[in-house]
Design an enzyme around this catalytic site. Structure first.
Site, short mmCIF file in Angstrom:
data_model
loop_
_atom_site.label_atom_id
_atom_site.label_comp_id
_atom_site.label_asym_id
_atom_site.label_seq_id
_atom_site.Cartn_x
_atom_site.Cartn_y
_atom_site.Cartn_z
N PHE A 213 -14.34 33.36 -21.73
CA PHE A 213 -15.33 33.64 -20.69
C PHE A 213 -14.87 33.22 -19.29
O PHE A 213 -15.62 33.33 -18.33
CB PHE A 213 -16.67 32.97 -21.04
CG PHE A 213 -16.57 31.46 -21.25
CD1 PHE A 213 -16.57 30.58 -20.18
CD2 PHE A 213 -16.49 30.94 -22.53
CE1 PHE A 213 -16.49 29.20 -20.37
CE2 PHE A 213 -16.40 29.56 -22.74
CZ PHE A 213 -16.40 28.70 -21.64
N GLU B 36 -15.41 15.80 -10.27
CA GLU B 36 -16.19 16.90 -9.71
C GLU B 36 -16.82 16.53 -8.37
O GLU B 36 -16.89 17.35 -7.46
CB GLU B 36 -17.25 17.35 -10.73
CG GLU B 36 -16.60 18.02 -11.94
CD GLU B 36 -17.56 18.39 -13.06
OE1 GLU B 36 -17.10 19.00 -14.03
OE2 GLU B 36 -18.76 18.05 -12.98
N HIS C 94 -25.25 23.39 -13.36
CA HIS C 94 -24.09 22.70 -13.93
C HIS C 94 -24.35 21.21 -13.82
O HIS C 94 -24.95 20.76 -12.84
CB HIS C 94 -22.81 23.05 -13.15
CG HIS C 94 -21.67 22.14 -13.48
ND1 HIS C 94 -20.81 22.40 -14.53
CD2 HIS C 94 -21.27 20.96 -12.95
CE1 HIS C 94 -19.92 21.41 -14.61
NE2 HIS C 94 -20.18 20.53 -13.66
N ASN D 153 -26.59 30.48 -16.24
CA ASN D 153 -27.51 29.49 -16.78
C ASN D 153 -27.98 28.45 -15.75
O ASN D 153 -28.29 27.32 -16.09
CB ASN D 153 -26.93 28.84 -18.04
CG ASN D 153 -25.61 28.16 -17.78
OD1 ASN D 153 -25.14 28.09 -16.65
ND2 ASN D 153 -24.99 27.64 -18.83
N LYS E 273 -26.58 27.11 -9.59
CA LYS E 273 -25.66 28.26 -9.66
C LYS E 273 -26.24 29.49 -8.96
O LYS E 273 -27.45 29.55 -8.67
CB LYS E 273 -25.35 28.55 -11.12
CG LYS E 273 -24.59 27.42 -11.83
CD LYS E 273 -24.21 27.82 -13.25
CE LYS E 273 -23.40 26.73 -13.93
NZ LYS E 273 -22.94 27.15 -15.28
N TYR F 260 -13.26 25.07 -12.57
CA TYR F 260 -13.39 25.30 -14.01
C TYR F 260 -12.04 25.37 -14.73
O TYR F 260 -11.96 25.95 -15.82
CB TYR F 260 -14.19 26.58 -14.26
CG TYR F 260 -15.69 26.40 -14.11
CD1 TYR F 260 -16.41 25.59 -14.98
CD2 TYR F 260 -16.40 27.06 -13.11
CE1 TYR F 260 -17.78 25.43 -14.86
CE2 TYR F 260 -17.79 26.90 -12.98
CZ TYR F 260 -18.45 26.09 -13.86
OH TYR F 260 -19.81 25.93 -13.75
N THR G 257 -26.45 24.65 -23.06
CA THR G 257 -25.72 25.69 -22.32
C THR G 257 -26.37 27.06 -22.52
O THR G 257 -26.56 27.82 -21.56
CB THR G 257 -24.26 25.75 -22.82
OG1 THR G 257 -23.73 24.42 -22.83
CG2 THR G 257 -23.41 26.65 -21.94
N ARG H 287 -27.97 15.86 -17.97
CA ARG H 287 -27.68 16.81 -19.06
C ARG H 287 -28.95 17.09 -19.88
O ARG H 287 -29.17 18.20 -20.33
CB ARG H 287 -26.59 16.23 -19.98
CG ARG H 287 -25.25 16.00 -19.33
CD ARG H 287 -24.45 17.23 -19.08
NE ARG H 287 -24.20 18.02 -20.26
CZ ARG H 287 -23.45 19.13 -20.26
NH1 ARG H 287 -22.89 19.56 -19.14
NH2 ARG H 287 -23.27 19.82 -21.36
N ARG I 20 -32.81 24.93 -18.02
CA ARG I 20 -32.24 26.16 -18.57
C ARG I 20 -33.26 26.93 -19.41
O ARG I 20 -33.26 28.16 -19.42
CB ARG I 20 -30.96 25.84 -19.35
CG ARG I 20 -29.78 25.58 -18.40
CD ARG I 20 -28.61 24.99 -19.10
NE ARG I 20 -27.37 25.05 -18.31
CZ ARG I 20 -26.25 24.42 -18.64
NH1 ARG I 20 -26.23 23.67 -19.73
NH2 ARG I 20 -25.18 24.53 -17.89
N1 UDP Z 1 -20.09 29.77 -20.41
C1 UDP Z 1 -20.09 31.14 -20.67
N2 UDP Z 1 -19.99 31.56 -21.99
C2 UDP Z 1 -19.87 30.69 -23.01
C3 UDP Z 1 -19.87 29.31 -22.74
C4 UDP Z 1 -19.97 28.88 -21.42
O1 UDP Z 1 -20.18 31.95 -19.75
O2 UDP Z 1 -19.78 31.11 -24.16
C5 UDP Z 1 -20.19 29.31 -18.99
C6 UDP Z 1 -21.59 28.77 -18.69
O3 UDP Z 1 -21.94 29.13 -17.35
C7 UDP Z 1 -21.39 27.28 -18.82
C8 UDP Z 1 -19.98 27.10 -18.28
O4 UDP Z 1 -19.29 28.25 -18.76
O5 UDP Z 1 -22.36 26.55 -18.12
C9 UDP Z 1 -19.26 25.86 -18.73
O6 UDP Z 1 -19.30 25.78 -20.13
P1 UDP Z 1 -19.60 24.39 -20.88
O7 UDP Z 1 -19.31 24.60 -22.31
O8 UDP Z 1 -18.86 23.30 -20.16
O9 UDP Z 1 -21.20 24.22 -20.72
P2 UDP Z 1 -22.10 23.26 -19.82
O10 UDP Z 1 -21.41 21.93 -19.71
O11 UDP Z 1 -22.28 23.94 -18.48
O12 UDP Z 1 -23.41 23.19 -20.56
#
Ligand code: UDP
Length: 140
Positions: free
Chosen positions: A59, A128, A117, A114, A11, A51, A93, A87, A104
């Site tokens: 968010f 994707e 992705h 973070n 990112k 997204y 996250t 993952r 992370r």
């Molecule tokens: N995100 C955010 N605030 C939140 C949760 C998620 O800004 O409270 C953003 C963050 O960059 C995250 C992305 O949205 O990586 C996608 O969220 P997801 O829950 O799918 O998390 P991931 O799969 O990336 O761990």
């Protein structure tokens, strides 16, 4: 265990800090192969499309703003159990909850910025990958 493909993205907060190599090395050291990679400065519209599943989340706007604020590196990773493995290496996250040694934990600035992705399942991985890559760009 099956050989899988997954989609990964470095990112804008991470490319800004010149962490592309460091993050890619962590993925490779964990046994994942980078079989496609390119640097992309996505548009706001591309971020919203990517997204779309989060469009009703509070968010969403901030996330799309951030993702289109600078370059990202989009990648296809291949390896045993690649989706879950990626993952695992990424970590939670929210960096405050991420395990020691994860990308992370090491590099994320916040729950939004973070650093990486990674697809969360086989269906999203296929979607994707197809969102960012033509078949001819993937060289396994
Ligand atoms: N995100 C955010 N605030 C939140 C949760 C998620 O800004 O409270 C953003 C963050 O960059 C995250 C992305 O949205 O990586 C996608 O969220 P997801 O829950 O799918 O998390 P991931 O799969 O990336 O761990």
């Amino acid at each position: 265990m099956a050989i899988e493909r997954t989609f990964s993205m470095i990112k804008p907060d991470a490319t800004a800090r010149n962490l592309t190599g460091a993050i890619t090395k962590m993925l490779e050291d964990a046994g994942l192969r980078v079989i496609a990679s390119k640097r992309v400065w996505m548009s706001r519209r591309q971020a919203e499309g990517f997204y779309a599943v989060h469009k009703d989340r509070p968010f969403f706007n901030e996330l799309c703003e951030f993702m289109s604020s600078g370059p990202t590196v989009v990648q296809v990773l291949e390896g045993e159990n690649a989706i879950a493995r990626n993952r695992e290496i990424m970590g939670a996250t929210n960096p405050a909850e991420a395990a020691e040694g994860t990308i992370r934990k090491l590099y994320a600035k916040s729950i939004g910025e973070n650093s990486v992705h990674g697809s969360d399942g086989p269906e999203t991985a296929a979607q994707e990958i197809a969102y960012w890559f033509a078949e001819t760009e993937i060289v396994g």
